[in-house]
Design an enzyme around this catalytic site. Structure first.
Site, PDB file in Angstrom:
ATOM      1  CB  SER A 122      -0.961  -0.133   1.362  1.00  0.00           C
ATOM      2  OG  SER A 122      -0.443  -0.108   2.535  1.00  0.00           O
ATOM      3  CG  ASP A 149      -2.878   3.636   9.113  1.00  0.00           C
ATOM      4  OD1 ASP A 149      -1.728   4.093   9.205  1.00  0.00           O
ATOM      5  OD2 ASP A 149      -3.347   3.158   8.140  1.00  0.00           O
ATOM      6  CG  HIS A 204      -0.673   3.300   4.924  1.00  0.00           C
ATOM      7  ND1 HIS A 204      -1.692   2.988   5.921  1.00  0.00           N
ATOM      8  CD2 HIS A 204      -0.526   2.457   4.018  1.00  0.00           C
ATOM      9  CE1 HIS A 204      -2.220   1.616   5.199  1.00  0.00           C
ATOM     10  NE2 HIS A 204      -1.600   1.499   4.330  1.00  0.00           N
TER      11      HIS A 204
END
Length: 643
Positions: A35, A253, A256
């Site tokens: 990601s 989170d 990231h």
């Protein structure tokens, strides 16, 4: 169109489709991962500015962005798929074109799948992974399907297309969150790397792969423990480099990077890639210059105006690095993963140093090497206030001539150097006085020529008419290994034999050779001898018992047979027994020392004076047992010779 796409890819793979000729100035980079590489940062207006030197090869059809798979476009986020965000690859590309020559373009090939393990890029096992571990993540399956169900194959197919137009220069990877704790991750990455190069027909380990750390522990990264495993990748892939994430901000989170973190991360990838190409975009520390002792063409180590030194070392596999330069300094990793350190203010002059990794000492490849302390060492020159006397000038220069003779005394071939003054060969009849100059313990005949800057000092003194033109001989004193005793060996007996062959070597072999092969005068009044440290000891051992051969004697931080109980009238064959006779036989008796070496030499000078022995005492200001002391002593002593 859907029917033709697989056929098109197959034809490209077989090399059956004609494309433009390969441009060596079009640099291609393959980008893959999960990601963070896919693009998790929010795209802002400043990120959408394009440059026709930065291109993206679309890895899939994206009608809403006007992109077709397998075609080049100006690189503009999103790079990965139609609705992904800002990727480190964006600012990697921007930074690359900012710092590469204007005739070079950069192309990106970008394939990434959020949430995926590295196994999704395994050419053999990807399907098993998608059918098992990824089966409960339908969103991941949809992402993989966007790449024909096989992300590795899509990356390979696009790389083959790109390679028709340019040259693949490297690989960018950011992946590992989904493999946290997997100690086999480096081997799995290596398999992907090896497979890509093999399938592209490239030599093994022929291009670098840059792997970024996950969100760092300093940001509370949930997978920060994986960075310890990522750090081992360079031990598995020789051309792997790890890009640090320390200090890069994360979103809540903690998996990231935020937009600014993504931008900075991309720049760090580029800094490292450029560094592998010999381009360092990290600004030099303020008011610094490359040390004069650097290997040719290298910018580090550097020295600032106050005398601090700055070092930069590229050692991807090293876990800890130290600099030993009088004291130990710990290196830290900079943004590009390069080890850097700054020292405190150092004493002016020449310093030996070495690097330490896991207790192993080694020389700095960025520095010239010098023989000292019994081994080849790195060295750094810190400018001194009075350095002009040993800096080269645009004036006539003498020569340092290399000589080899077979020595019966030493039992083999020996090398020595002879300095001849400017114009030595012009007048065949002119003869010169000769000065025999010795190095110290742990050094050899190279010391005075290289660390001591003998020829530069003499050239400058001659130009300024401060010295008489002379020939200078520097030979190996047989003390290159540091003195130490063997188990059970008497220390005094061992010391008496250390370098003891030098006196007969000089008197019976060197001097006769010099007088037979060089235009030198042969009487004692035109012969001088001096040495530094143990070379001063050897000078006393050689010259004082042979006052019929030397009229000028010097010791620079020199050792001698003296202690508070010494009867000066008995040492050195009674050389000092008759002060009046000594003063007639020796025109200059020189004792040089550094200010920070203690008072022993001053006390000796005072004792000589009290005994009626004429001597010259010189103290080098603000120096210790080091080359600046000895350079200054040489400059002082030579001005007293042969006058």
């Amino acid at each position: 169109m859907k029917i033709l796409k697989p056929l098109l890819l197959m034809l490209f793979g077989l090399g059956l489709v004609q494309v433009n000729a390969q441009d060596p100035n079009f640099h291609i980079y393959l980008c893959f991962g999960q990601s963070n590489m896919e693009g998790a940062g929010k795209i802002e207006a400043q990120d959408t500015i394009t440059d026709d030197r930065l291109k993206l090869l679309s890895a899939l059809d994206c009608p809403e962005l006007g992109r077709e798979m397998g075609k080049w476009y100006d690189a503009k986020p999103p790079l990965c798929r139609c609705r992904t965000g800002l990727s480190p690859a964006d600012y990697f590309g921007k930074t690359m074109i900012e710092n590469l020559p204007k005739n070079i373009k950069v192309g990106l090939v970008h394939v990434a799948v959020a949430g995926s393990k590295i196994e999704i890029f395994d050419k053999q096992d990807y399907k098993a992974y998608l059918d098992s571990s990824a089966a409960e993540k339908p969103w991941m399956i949809r992402m993989a399907d966007a790449y024909g169900g096989n992300p590795y194959q899509r990356l390979l197919d696009m790389a083959r297309i790109a390679a028709k137009d340019g040259v693949i220069k490297g690989i960018l990877l950011h992946q590992g969150e989904s493999n946290t704790g997997d100690k086999l991750w480096p081997q799995k990455v290596k398999k992907v790397y090896d497979d890509l190069l093999a399938d592209l027909g490239m030599r093994p380990n022929s291009i670098p792969i840059l792997a970024g750390e996950l969100v760092h522990a300093d940001q509370g990264g949930k997978c920060a423990s994986m960075n310890e495993i990522i750090a081992t990748l360079p031990t598995v892939i020789p051309r792997a480099y790890v890009i640090p994430s320390k200090g890069l901000e994360a979103v809540p989170d903690k998996l990231h990077f935020n937009t600014q973190g993504v931008r900075q991360f991309g720049k760090r990838y580029a800094m490292r890639m450029l560094y592998t190409m010999g381009i360092d975009i990290d600004p030099f520390p303020t008011n610094t210059m490359a040390a004069e002792t650097n290997a040719p063409g290298l910018s580090y180590p550097r020295v600032d105006k106050e005398g601090r030194a700055y070092f930069k070392v590229d050692a991807p596999t090293v876990k800890q690095l130290q600099l030993d330069l009088g004291k130990k300094y710990d290196f830290t990793l900079d943004d590009a993963g390069i080890w850097t350190v700054k020292t405190e203010v150092l004493q002016p002059g020449f310093h030996y140093y070495y690097l330490l990794s896991d207790g192993y000492r080694f020389s700095d490849p960025a520095s010239e090497s010098f023989f000292g302390i019994g081994k080849m060492m790195s060295g750094i020159e810190i400018p001194a206030p009075d350095e002009a006397f040993y800096q080269p000038r645009n004036i006539p220069h003498g020569e340092v001539r290399e000589n080899y003779i077979y020595s019966k005394v030493m039992g083999g071939y020996e090398r020595f150097y002879v300095y001849t003054p400017p114009g030595y060969d012009n007048n065949k009849k002119q003869k010169y006085p000769v000065f025999y100059l010795q190095h110290g313990m742990g050094e050899d005949e190279r010391g005075w020529v290289e660390q001591g800057k003998l020829s530069i000092i003499m050239d400058n003194l001659l130009q300024d008419k401060k010295v008489v033109p002379m020939v200078i001989v520097v030979s190996d004193g047989g003390t290159g290994n540091m003195f130490k005793t063997l188990p059970g060996e008497d220390v005094n007996a061992a010391r008496s034999q250390y370098g003891a062959k030098f006196t007969p070597f000089l008197l019976d072999e060197i001097i006769p050779y010099v007088e037979a092969n060089y235009k030198v005068k042969k009487d004692k009044w035109n012969r001088a001898m001096a040495g530094l440290s143990w070379g001063g000891f050897q000078t006393f051992q050689t010259a004082l018992p042979n006052l019929d051969k030397f009229a000028y004697i010097g010791g620079f931080s020199g050792a001698g047979m003296f202690n508070p109980q010494t009867d000066m009238k008995t040492v050195y064959g009674g050389a000092f027994a008759d002060a009046g006779k000594f003063n007639k036989e020796v025109k200059v008796f020189f004792l040089g020392i550094g200010e920070h070496e203690g008072q022993r030499t001053k006390g000796l000078s005072d004792a000589f004076t009290a005994a009626g022995i004429k001597n010259v005492y010189y103290q080098s200001p603000n120096t210790a047992h080091e080359w600046l002391t000895w350079r200054r002593s040489l400059e002082q002593f030579t001005q007293m010779l042969f006058k």
